[in-house]
Design an enzyme around this catalytic site. Sequence first.
Site, mmCIF file in Angstrom:
data_model
loop_
_atom_site.group_PDB
_atom_site.id
_atom_site.type_symbol
_atom_site.label_atom_id
_atom_site.label_comp_id
_atom_site.label_asym_id
_atom_site.label_seq_id
_atom_site.Cartn_x
_atom_site.Cartn_y
_atom_site.Cartn_z
ATOM 1 N N LYS A 266 0.862 -1.191 0.000
ATOM 2 C CA LYS A 266 0.000 0.000 0.000
ATOM 3 C C LYS A 266 0.895 1.238 0.000
ATOM 4 O O LYS A 266 1.661 1.450 0.923
ATOM 5 C CB LYS A 266 -0.893 0.014 1.234
ATOM 6 C CG LYS A 266 -1.588 1.368 1.492
ATOM 7 C CD LYS A 266 -2.441 1.369 2.772
ATOM 8 C CE LYS A 266 -3.005 2.769 3.053
ATOM 9 N NZ LYS A 266 -3.808 2.827 4.302
ATOM 10 N N ASP A 271 -2.665 10.413 3.166
ATOM 11 C CA ASP A 271 -4.038 9.978 3.403
ATOM 12 C C ASP A 271 -4.790 11.014 4.234
ATOM 13 O O ASP A 271 -4.674 11.046 5.451
ATOM 14 C CB ASP A 271 -4.031 8.620 4.119
ATOM 15 C CG ASP A 271 -5.432 8.093 4.389
ATOM 16 O OD1 ASP A 271 -6.393 8.637 3.817
ATOM 17 O OD2 ASP A 271 -5.549 7.115 5.179
ATOM 18 N N LYS A 278 -10.215 13.023 7.769
ATOM 19 C CA LYS A 278 -9.683 12.747 9.110
ATOM 20 C C LYS A 278 -9.648 14.028 9.945
ATOM 21 O O LYS A 278 -9.530 15.116 9.394
ATOM 22 C CB LYS A 278 -8.241 12.234 8.983
ATOM 23 C CG LYS A 278 -8.097 10.824 8.440
ATOM 24 C CD LYS A 278 -6.624 10.445 8.335
ATOM 25 C CE LYS A 278 -6.448 9.044 7.778
ATOM 26 N NZ LYS A 278 -6.962 7.980 8.662
ATOM 27 N N ASP A 289 1.813 6.708 5.226
ATOM 28 C CA ASP A 289 0.847 5.721 4.752
ATOM 29 C C ASP A 289 1.342 4.971 3.502
ATOM 30 O O ASP A 289 0.611 4.186 2.917
ATOM 31 C CB ASP A 289 -0.495 6.413 4.480
ATOM 32 C CG ASP A 289 -1.686 5.538 4.814
ATOM 33 O OD1 ASP A 289 -1.502 4.532 5.518
ATOM 34 O OD2 ASP A 289 -2.788 5.866 4.357
ATOM 35 N N ARG A 352 -7.316 -0.496 1.367
ATOM 36 C CA ARG A 352 -7.812 -1.784 0.869
ATOM 37 C C ARG A 352 -8.302 -1.668 -0.579
ATOM 38 O O ARG A 352 -8.272 -2.629 -1.324
ATOM 39 C CB ARG A 352 -8.895 -2.319 1.811
ATOM 40 C CG ARG A 352 -10.124 -1.485 1.898
ATOM 41 C CD ARG A 352 -10.959 -1.777 3.157
ATOM 42 N NE ARG A 352 -10.349 -1.206 4.356
ATOM 43 C CZ ARG A 352 -10.868 -1.326 5.579
ATOM 44 N NH1 ARG A 352 -11.976 -2.022 5.774
ATOM 45 N NH2 ARG A 352 -10.266 -0.775 6.615
HETATM 46 N N1 BES Z 1 -3.987 4.900 6.838
HETATM 47 C C1 BES Z 1 -5.061 4.616 7.694
HETATM 48 C C2 BES Z 1 -4.704 3.687 8.833
HETATM 49 C C3 BES Z 1 -3.717 4.220 9.828
HETATM 50 C C4 BES Z 1 -4.157 4.808 10.978
HETATM 51 C C5 BES Z 1 -2.369 4.070 9.611
HETATM 52 C C6 BES Z 1 -3.246 5.267 11.897
HETATM 53 C C7 BES Z 1 -1.471 4.534 10.521
HETATM 54 C C8 BES Z 1 -1.912 5.130 11.678
HETATM 55 C C9 BES Z 1 -6.198 3.972 6.907
HETATM 56 O O1 BES Z 1 -6.291 4.332 5.571
HETATM 57 C C10 BES Z 1 -7.468 4.376 7.559
HETATM 58 O O2 BES Z 1 -7.768 5.525 7.551
HETATM 59 N N2 BES Z 1 -8.174 3.409 8.118
HETATM 60 C C11 BES Z 1 -9.408 3.673 8.779
HETATM 61 C C12 BES Z 1 -10.385 2.634 8.361
HETATM 62 C C13 BES Z 1 -11.804 2.928 8.783
HETATM 63 C C14 BES Z 1 -12.339 4.129 8.037
HETATM 64 C C15 BES Z 1 -12.642 1.714 8.511
HETATM 65 C C16 BES Z 1 -9.155 3.604 10.279
HETATM 66 O O3 BES Z 1 -8.391 2.754 10.707
HETATM 67 O O4 BES Z 1 -9.708 4.431 10.986
HETATM 68 ZN ZN ZN Z 2 -4.548 4.998 4.690
HETATM 69 MN MN MN Z 3 -7.450 6.107 5.349
#
Ligand code: BES
Ligand code: ZN
Ligand code: MN
Length: 497
Positions: A266, A271, A278, A289, A352
């Site tokens: 990935k 992000d 966010k 990321d 994903r």
């Molecule tokens: N890149 C993030 C995950 C992440 C969070 C990596 C903190 C490193 C530190 C990922 O793309 C994401 O935002 N995931 C979401 C998924 C949710 C929306 C189902 C998450 O984990 O909040």
């Molecule tokens: Zn991400």
């Molecule tokens: Mn994300």
Amino acid sequence: MTSSSPPTLNLVSGPLADVEADLLVVTCAQDETLSGKAAELDSATDGLVKGLVASGSFKGRAYQTEWIFPAPLKSRRVLLLGSGKAADLDLRTLRRLAAAAVRHGRGKKAGRICLAFDPPLSLNAHAVIQALADGAVTGLADSDLYKDQANKGGVSEVSIWTADTGEAEEAALQRGLKIAEQINFGRWLGDEPSNVMSPERVADEVSRRAEVLGVKCTVLDEDEIRAGDMRSLLSVSQGSARPPRVVVLEYRGGANEAETLAFVGKGVTFDTGGISIKPAADMHYMKYDMCGAAAAVSAVFALASIGAKVNVLGVVGLVENMPSGTAMRPGDVVRAANGKSIEIINTDAEGRLVLADVLDLARKRGANKLVDIATLTGAIKVALGTAATGAMGSPQTWVDTVVAAADRAGERLWPLPIFPEYLDQIKSNIADVMNTGGRYGGALTAGAFLQQFVGDTPWVHLDVAGTAWTEKDSAWQMKGATGSMIRTLIELADPAG
Ligand code: BES
Ligand code: ZN
Ligand code: MN
């Protein structure tokens, strides 16, 4: 702006008193009696070490340090480095101790450093040399890329003390050095800010290095990605002014008929979350990321650089996830390259969406076994903290193989399930799957989602969201990208010794 060139590494043997270095670093365990190198140093210095221990100022706790200066030896400066309880000393700690040693030495402007460590006899001597070489080289790579480096000092040479200095030992040293150089490359990609490391720039850096190493590299631009029907990946990049890239690395060091292992990464260069944006507080961390992609390419490069006799693919999806008038919306439906339709519930579950298409591409490019690596979920941090990477996949034997490789590589990896219930959580009314599965089991519903795109190919997913970055400075590394799981991928493809 890459980090400075690594030091020359070599092996030394013989009495410590004869070692000629600007700094001699000797480990000392937290045990009742002095032994090994610490005992030898003690006799060579007329009981200095025993004196320090008796005074209570030095206990040998891991990473504790005590300077001996001037020392009555050929190396006038000696650093005693605590290595903790001898029974707890493993490869990971040895690697970190080596990194701490060179960092301390650099702080004292030592150009030539000798490491005289006491590894437990239970550990393989070659694996120890590799770990020390690795630590010495990764320990000198810093994340303060845009600060003045002038007063940092430069370590030009690191010697590692070993009883035997034969060909096998030399090979272990070179293996450690070469692996560490590629790990530093991956960490550097992660540390660079997102204004610099766009998808295009990452692809450029990777192809440049691939050429030097003689690794075949194909970069797909936006049109080629569209021609490959990778509309799930494109749904993420469509909100960004920066075009996406897919990079395919191919290293064939093995027999033609031998299997091909693919590392799939990935690479979200930033992000924001997209329309499901966010919160501002920690958003700047999202430059890391793309550490999964960085790990995948670094592992392929390391295997090429050590001349491993294996066939590996590196397949990474590089995109930026931004909110804009062209961004994907919650509720949108897209069709991935493998034909499955996806309802996008949350645009922040973008990793994903990228992996869905690059996993499929890896299979189309001939992968017989898959490992994906991704900073995929915040939920994995809730489950395992920053101490371990989470592993999911099928069949379980393949998961076990990857976990065992992590163990040998001195990295923490913990298996997690993909129960059928998690698949139920991502059932969609309108499409084959949704890209999120509600609040509970967030790391595992992500695993269940990815499973829809790997067919029957053995596959393991590594969620490095908690381990790819550290927010703490430590004795062995600056805060920043850690290079998590690169050593594991290398050890998986090409077990040492
Ligand atoms: N890149 C993030 C995950 C992440 C969070 C990596 C903190 C490193 C530190 C990922 O793309 C994401 O935002 N995931 C979401 C998924 C949710 C929306 C189902 C998450 O984990 O909040
Ligand atoms: Zn991400
Ligand atoms: Mn994300």
